[in-house]
Write a protein that holds these residues in place. Structure first.
Motif, PDB file in Angstrom:
ATOM      1  N   THR A  35       0.831  -1.211   0.000  1.00  0.00           N
ATOM      2  CA  THR A  35       0.000   0.000   0.000  1.00  0.00           C
ATOM      3  C   THR A  35       0.870   1.267   0.000  1.00  0.00           C
ATOM      4  OG1 THR A  35      -0.257  -0.236   2.408  1.00  0.00           O
ATOM      5  CG2 THR A  35      -2.073  -1.024   1.024  1.00  0.00           C
ATOM      6  N   ALA A  54      -8.783   9.118  -0.846  1.00  0.00           N
ATOM      7  CA  ALA A  54      -9.175   8.063  -1.783  1.00  0.00           C
ATOM      8  C   ALA A  54      -8.757   6.670  -1.312  1.00  0.00           C
ATOM      9  CB  ALA A  54      -8.572   8.345  -3.155  1.00  0.00           C
ATOM     10  N   THR A  55      -7.581   6.568  -0.719  1.00  0.00           N
ATOM     11  CA  THR A  55      -7.073   5.238  -0.351  1.00  0.00           C
ATOM     12  C   THR A  55      -7.698   4.701   0.934  1.00  0.00           C
ATOM     13  OG1 THR A  55      -5.166   6.211   0.805  1.00  0.00           O
ATOM     14  CG2 THR A  55      -4.860   5.549  -1.496  1.00  0.00           C
ATOM     15  N   LEU A  58     -10.216   2.435  -0.445  1.00  0.00           N
ATOM     16  CA  LEU A  58      -9.561   1.503  -1.357  1.00  0.00           C
ATOM     17  C   LEU A  58      -8.754   0.438  -0.633  1.00  0.00           C
ATOM     18  CD1 LEU A  58      -8.590   0.605  -4.183  1.00  0.00           C
ATOM     19  CD2 LEU A  58      -6.748   2.311  -3.972  1.00  0.00           C
ATOM     20  N   ASP A  63      -5.626  -4.256  -0.157  1.00  0.00           N
ATOM     21  CA  ASP A  63      -4.332  -3.920   0.445  1.00  0.00           C
ATOM     22  C   ASP A  63      -3.238  -4.909   0.065  1.00  0.00           C
ATOM     23  OD1 ASP A  63      -5.345  -6.013   1.848  1.00  0.00           O
ATOM     24  OD2 ASP A  63      -4.767  -5.254   3.827  1.00  0.00           O
ATOM     25  N   MET A  68      -6.047  -6.279  -5.390  1.00  0.00           N
ATOM     26  CA  MET A  68      -6.147  -5.173  -6.343  1.00  0.00           C
ATOM     27  C   MET A  68      -6.517  -5.719  -7.721  1.00  0.00           C
ATOM     28  SD  MET A  68      -5.954  -1.857  -6.396  1.00  0.00           S
ATOM     29  CE  MET A  68      -4.919  -1.308  -5.041  1.00  0.00           C
ATOM     30  N   LEU A  71     -10.111  -6.513  -7.796  1.00  0.00           N
ATOM     31  CA  LEU A  71     -10.914  -5.289  -7.925  1.00  0.00           C
ATOM     32  C   LEU A  71     -10.971  -4.839  -9.381  1.00  0.00           C
ATOM     33  CD1 LEU A  71     -12.432  -2.878  -6.682  1.00  0.00           C
ATOM     34  CD2 LEU A  71     -10.211  -1.794  -6.263  1.00  0.00           C
ATOM     35  N   LEU A  76     -10.917   0.100  -9.593  1.00  0.00           N
ATOM     36  CA  LEU A  76      -9.904   0.982  -9.011  1.00  0.00           C
ATOM     37  C   LEU A  76     -10.177   2.432  -9.386  1.00  0.00           C
ATOM     38  CD1 LEU A  76      -7.254   1.666  -7.615  1.00  0.00           C
ATOM     39  CD2 LEU A  76      -6.031   0.838  -9.639  1.00  0.00           C
ATOM     40  N   HIS A  79     -12.435   4.403  -7.266  1.00  0.00           N
ATOM     41  CA  HIS A  79     -11.886   4.869  -5.993  1.00  0.00           C
ATOM     42  C   HIS A  79     -10.963   6.075  -6.137  1.00  0.00           C
ATOM     43  CE1 HIS A  79     -13.230   0.962  -4.352  1.00  0.00           C
ATOM     44  NE2 HIS A  79     -13.233   1.598  -3.218  1.00  0.00           N
ATOM     45  N   ILE A  80     -10.271   6.157  -7.276  1.00  0.00           N
ATOM     46  CA  ILE A  80      -9.244   7.203  -7.390  1.00  0.00           C
ATOM     47  C   ILE A  80      -9.599   8.299  -8.385  1.00  0.00           C
ATOM     48  CG2 ILE A  80      -7.458   5.543  -6.734  1.00  0.00           C
ATOM     49  CD1 ILE A  80      -6.535   5.541  -9.657  1.00  0.00           C
ATOM     50  N   TYR A  86      -5.723  10.079 -13.067  1.00  0.00           N
ATOM     51  CA  TYR A  86      -6.201   8.794 -12.540  1.00  0.00           C
ATOM     52  C   TYR A  86      -6.220   7.654 -13.547  1.00  0.00           C
ATOM     53  CZ  TYR A  86     -10.733   9.993 -14.613  1.00  0.00           C
ATOM     54  OH  TYR A  86     -11.725  10.321 -15.483  1.00  0.00           O
ATOM     55  N   ALA A  90      -4.281   4.269 -12.653  1.00  0.00           N
ATOM     56  CA  ALA A  90      -5.028   3.016 -12.517  1.00  0.00           C
ATOM     57  C   ALA A  90      -4.378   1.916 -13.359  1.00  0.00           C
ATOM     58  CB  ALA A  90      -6.479   3.219 -12.927  1.00  0.00           C
TER      59      ALA A  90
END
Length: 214
Positions: A35, A54-55, A58, A63, A68, A71, A76, A79-80, A86, A90
């Motif tokens: 992370t 944001a994290t 996420l 983590d 990831m 996801l 992703l 989330h960001i 972004y 991503a």
DNA sequence: ATCCCGAGGG
DNA sequence: CCCTCTGGAT
């Protein structure tokens, strides 16, 4: 570009930084090496406050590189999306996660070469991870350090590589490891890009910048 | 040298 | 409105 400050002045500057904050820490939230890598990669041209926002959600669900990948890029992005750049970030985080799983057993490597080979991880990000996670006195030169290095003469240079060398060559050895965080926090909260707060500055009397602008 | 790119501050 | 934020890849 200010001239390089002499050794005794630098020694006094960092003596003061150390006195006020013996163990300076970064402000990017993370729970493990993975992370940390992701958070630093996301922080390019973005504030740590925005990245942490944001994290927070996420990293609760992703983590590890495996999570990831589960996801996925579109997940992703959701989330960001509030962070700049972004789409590139991503893509890089997904690619980087796949490489960690396939080539590094899901672990974060400890060598600069391996770190820098990851997509979205350049010299600056690799140096942050080496410094914060692996305890290496690596000097990551970001926008703050480049600016104040040249403004104050602590570590001047025409590009980030020259500034990195100025740090390694001139800052006393005992302060090398924590220099990164002292400088970045000083740049973020006091020696700011737009309106440097010289009256509140710890090293005002040693800085060549203030006297010109008073 | 250029592109990527949203949030926050002034 | 403009500038800045822990840059990296092309």
């Amino acid at each position: 570009m200010a001239a390089q400050l002499d050794y005794l002045t630098l020694k006094e500057i960092f003596r003061r930084f150390h006195e006020v904050e013996p163990e300076p820490k970064g402000e990017l939230d993370h729970t493990n090496a993975y992370t940390l890598v992701v958070a630093v990669a996301l922080s390019a041209q973005a504030t740590d406050v925005g990245v942490n926002k944001a994290t927070k959600a996420l990293f609760k669900i992703a983590d590890t590189p495996e999570k990831m990948l589960a996801l996925g890029e579109e997940g992703l992005i959701e989330h960001i999306k509030t962070i700049g750049l972004y789409r590139n970030k991503a893509k890089n985080v997904i690619k980087l996660s796949r490489i960690l799983v396939e080539q590094y057993g899901g672990e974060v490597p400890s060598s600069r070469a391996a770190l820098q080979s990851l997509p979205g991880v350049g010299r600056k990000t690799a140096n942050v991870v080496l410094n914060m996670w692996w305890g290496v006195p690596a000097q990551a030169v970001d926008t703050h350090i480049f600016r104040i290095g040249n403004r104050t003469g602590i570590c001047p240079g025409k590009d980030v590589d020259a500034v990195e060398r100025a740090i390694e060559d001139n800052i006393p050895a005992e302060y090398q490891h924590h220099a990164h965080h002292w400088l970045i926090l000083h740049g973020r909260y006091v020696c700011k890009a737009r309106k440097p707060n010289c009256p509140a500055c710890l090293i005002r009397d040693l800085c060549p910048f203030d006297e010109k602008t008073l």
